[in-house]
Structure formats: C-alpha cells, structure tokens
Design a protein around this motif. Structure first.
Motif, short mmCIF file in Angstrom:
data_model
loop_
_atom_site.label_atom_id
_atom_site.label_comp_id
_atom_site.label_asym_id
_atom_site.label_seq_id
_atom_site.Cartn_x
_atom_site.Cartn_y
_atom_site.Cartn_z
N ARG A 45 -4.03 1.28 49.70
CA ARG A 45 -5.37 1.58 50.19
C ARG A 45 -6.47 0.99 49.29
N VAL A 46 -6.07 0.10 48.41
CA VAL A 46 -7.02 -0.61 47.56
C VAL A 46 -6.91 -2.10 47.87
N ALA A 47 -7.92 -2.66 48.47
CA ALA A 47 -7.92 -4.09 48.76
C ALA A 47 -8.27 -4.87 47.49
N ALA A 85 -23.02 4.87 57.29
CA ALA A 85 -21.62 4.80 56.89
C ALA A 85 -21.34 3.43 56.30
N ILE A 86 -20.35 3.35 55.44
CA ILE A 86 -19.95 2.08 54.84
C ILE A 86 -18.95 1.38 55.76
N GLN A 87 -19.12 0.10 55.92
CA GLN A 87 -18.22 -0.70 56.75
C GLN A 87 -16.77 -0.47 56.35
N ARG A 88 -15.91 -0.34 57.33
CA ARG A 88 -14.50 -0.05 57.07
C ARG A 88 -13.65 -1.31 57.15
N PHE A 89 -12.59 -1.32 56.35
CA PHE A 89 -11.65 -2.44 56.33
C PHE A 89 -10.24 -1.87 56.43
N ARG A 90 -9.36 -2.60 57.09
CA ARG A 90 -7.96 -2.20 57.22
C ARG A 90 -7.04 -3.34 56.80
N SER A 91 -5.87 -2.97 56.29
CA SER A 91 -4.86 -3.96 55.92
C SER A 91 -4.12 -4.42 57.17
N LEU A 92 -3.32 -5.46 57.04
CA LEU A 92 -2.51 -5.93 58.16
C LEU A 92 -1.50 -4.88 58.59
N ASP A 93 -1.14 -3.98 57.66
CA ASP A 93 -0.20 -2.90 57.98
C ASP A 93 -0.89 -1.70 58.61
N GLY A 94 -2.20 -1.77 58.76
CA GLY A 94 -2.92 -0.69 59.41
C GLY A 94 -3.50 0.35 58.49
N PHE A 95 -3.33 0.18 57.16
CA PHE A 95 -3.89 1.14 56.22
C PHE A 95 -5.40 0.94 56.10
N GLU A 96 -6.14 2.03 56.16
CA GLU A 96 -7.57 1.93 55.94
C GLU A 96 -7.84 1.93 54.44
N TYR A 97 -8.59 0.95 53.98
CA TYR A 97 -8.88 0.84 52.56
C TYR A 97 -9.93 1.86 52.14
N TYR A 98 -9.72 2.42 50.95
CA TYR A 98 -10.69 3.32 50.35
C TYR A 98 -11.54 2.62 49.29
N TYR A 99 -11.02 1.51 48.78
CA TYR A 99 -11.71 0.77 47.71
C TYR A 99 -11.44 -0.72 47.87
N ILE A 100 -12.36 -1.53 47.34
CA ILE A 100 -12.12 -2.97 47.20
C ILE A 100 -12.29 -3.32 45.73
N LYS A 194 -10.14 -13.24 50.19
CA LYS A 194 -11.59 -13.07 49.98
C LYS A 194 -12.12 -12.08 51.01
N ILE A 195 -12.74 -11.03 50.52
CA ILE A 195 -13.30 -9.99 51.39
C ILE A 195 -14.81 -9.93 51.15
N PRO A 196 -15.61 -10.06 52.18
CA PRO A 196 -17.06 -10.00 51.98
C PRO A 196 -17.48 -8.60 51.53
N PRO A 197 -18.58 -8.49 50.79
CA PRO A 197 -19.06 -7.17 50.39
C PRO A 197 -19.32 -6.31 51.62
N PRO A 198 -18.88 -5.05 51.59
CA PRO A 198 -19.08 -4.19 52.77
C PRO A 198 -20.55 -3.89 53.01
N LYS A 199 -20.89 -3.72 54.27
CA LYS A 199 -22.26 -3.39 54.66
C LYS A 199 -22.40 -1.88 54.87
N ILE A 200 -23.59 -1.38 54.65
CA ILE A 200 -23.90 0.01 55.00
C ILE A 200 -24.58 -0.02 56.36
N LEU A 201 -23.96 0.63 57.33
CA LEU A 201 -24.38 0.51 58.73
C LEU A 201 -24.84 1.86 59.27
N PRO A 202 -25.79 1.83 60.19
CA PRO A 202 -26.21 3.09 60.81
C PRO A 202 -25.11 3.63 61.70
N VAL A 203 -24.96 4.94 61.72
CA VAL A 203 -23.95 5.58 62.56
C VAL A 203 -24.54 5.79 63.94
#
Length: 215
Positions: A45-47, A85-100, A194-203
């Motif tokens: 869960r750490v990219a 909310a902070i933009q979410r990222f997932r691994s190819l295995d489907g795990f949602e990342y908690y940190y980059i 390479k993962i772009p910096p996550p964005k903070i998005l309106p919910v």
C-alpha cells in the motif's frame, strides 16, 4: 503487518536497464520486515516513484513521503465550507495506496551508502504507526519530526545500524553502493515508475435518486 520480502522483485533487474523503483521497494520491504518499529508498514500500500532532478548536488530534496489521507487517516476534510479529498491511486493488483514514496534521481543515488539507507528509513519512519494514510505525528508545533530534528535523526541512525547488523541479503541492497552514472553504465539505463503528485479535489456528493411514486 509487513510481509516477508519477495525475492522475485530482484529478478526484475535485467540487462536492458535497471528498475530503480522495484529495487528500492525491495529494500523497503526488507527493512519493514526486520525492524520492529516499522513492521506496521505494508509496502503493498506504499507506492514507490522517482522524479528526475537537474543536478546531483548534495543539497535539496533526496526523497519525500506523501500521505494520501488527512489527519488520523480521514478520507476527506472540510475547508472554507467545501469538502476535499486527496486523489486516490491503486496498484495493478487492486491495492489502494495510502502513501507515495518519492526518490529524486540522480541526487539520491549520488549520496554515500549510509546516507541512502538513512534517507529511506527516515521517510519510512514518517508513516503513522496506525498505518492509516496519515504521517507519524509528534507532540508540539513541529509535529513531523518532534521538538528535535537531531533526536529524529538519531533514531533513524540507530535503525539503519540495526538493520545492517541483521545481515540483510546483499543482492537486495548492493545496488545502493553505485551512483547514478555507475548504474547507468552497468545496466544501460536507470528507469522506474513515475507517479504524478496527487491532487486535492473537491468531493462531489452524489445526488439522491428521485423515486417515482404513484399518486
């Protein structure tokens, strides 16, 4: 709970190039497996990402940890009447990342070995013991490092020495003996995720569905 490091990651380093992010993630997995203070970290869960820097001078940012949750692991927060909310990222295995975890090349690779290892542990130690997407928070105004940066660095130094004393497999970490140019000459190129910096998005709240009722 940290997992036993998977040796198959090492096999991703091939003659066509050196997968830096896969290799450094293996180091992180081994550190989290062997060091009790870091066993709460699940590296699934750490990219791990890298960013290119213009130079390798010994100042500037070498690595950084980006949490993907707010205080206490909250998925969103309210600010000025809006929920974010902070933009979410997932691994190819489907795990949602908690940190980059970002590394800045060639600057990171051009440090000496002990500094590289302590930089890795420094960033891992920032991860909350609750492993909830928030960082480890200390009391006081300087919540990220505590009242003393020196004390934080001393903890990191002790953890690095303890990990090395446990004789981790050399094939996992020996690439850190090389600088960026040496790795490039040895493997042809240095590459990675390479993962772009996550964005903070309106919910955007979902509107309630209207139901048609018969009169």
């Amino acid at each position: 709970m940290a997992k036993n490091p998977r040796q198959k990651r090492v096999n991703r380093i091939v003659a066509a190039g050196f997968d830096f992010t896969a290799a450094v993630k293996t180091v992180c997995e081994d550190i989290c497996f062997r060091i009790p203070e870091l066993t709460h970290i699940d590296m699934d869960r750490v990219a791990v990402s890298f960013s290119q820097t213009r130079h390798s001078r010994n100042y500037g940012v070498f690595a950084s940890l980006t949490p993907l949750r707010f205080l206490d692991g909250r998925a969103s927060m309210e600010h000025r009447g809006k929920r974010w909310a902070i933009q979410r990222f997932r691994s190819l295995d489907g795990f949602e990342y908690y940190y980059i975890l970002y590394f800045y090349l060639p600057r990171f690779l051009d440090m000496k070995l002990s500094d590289k290892l302590e930089t890795i542990i420094h960033e891992l130690y920032h991860i909350s013991p609750a492993f909830n997407g928030d960082i480890r928070r200390f009391q006081g105004r300087c919540y990220a490092h505590g009242n003393s940066q020196k004390e934080y660095d001393e903890v990191v130094h002790r953890l690095r020495k303890r990990w090395m004393s446990l004789n981790p497999p050399p094939e996992i970490w020996e690439f850190l003996r090389f600088n960026h140019q040496e790795l490039s000459e040895k493997f042809g190129t240095v590459y990675g995720t390479k993962i772009p910096p996550p964005k903070i998005l309106p919910v955007v709240e979902k509107s309630k569905r209207k139901t048609n009722r018969k009169p």
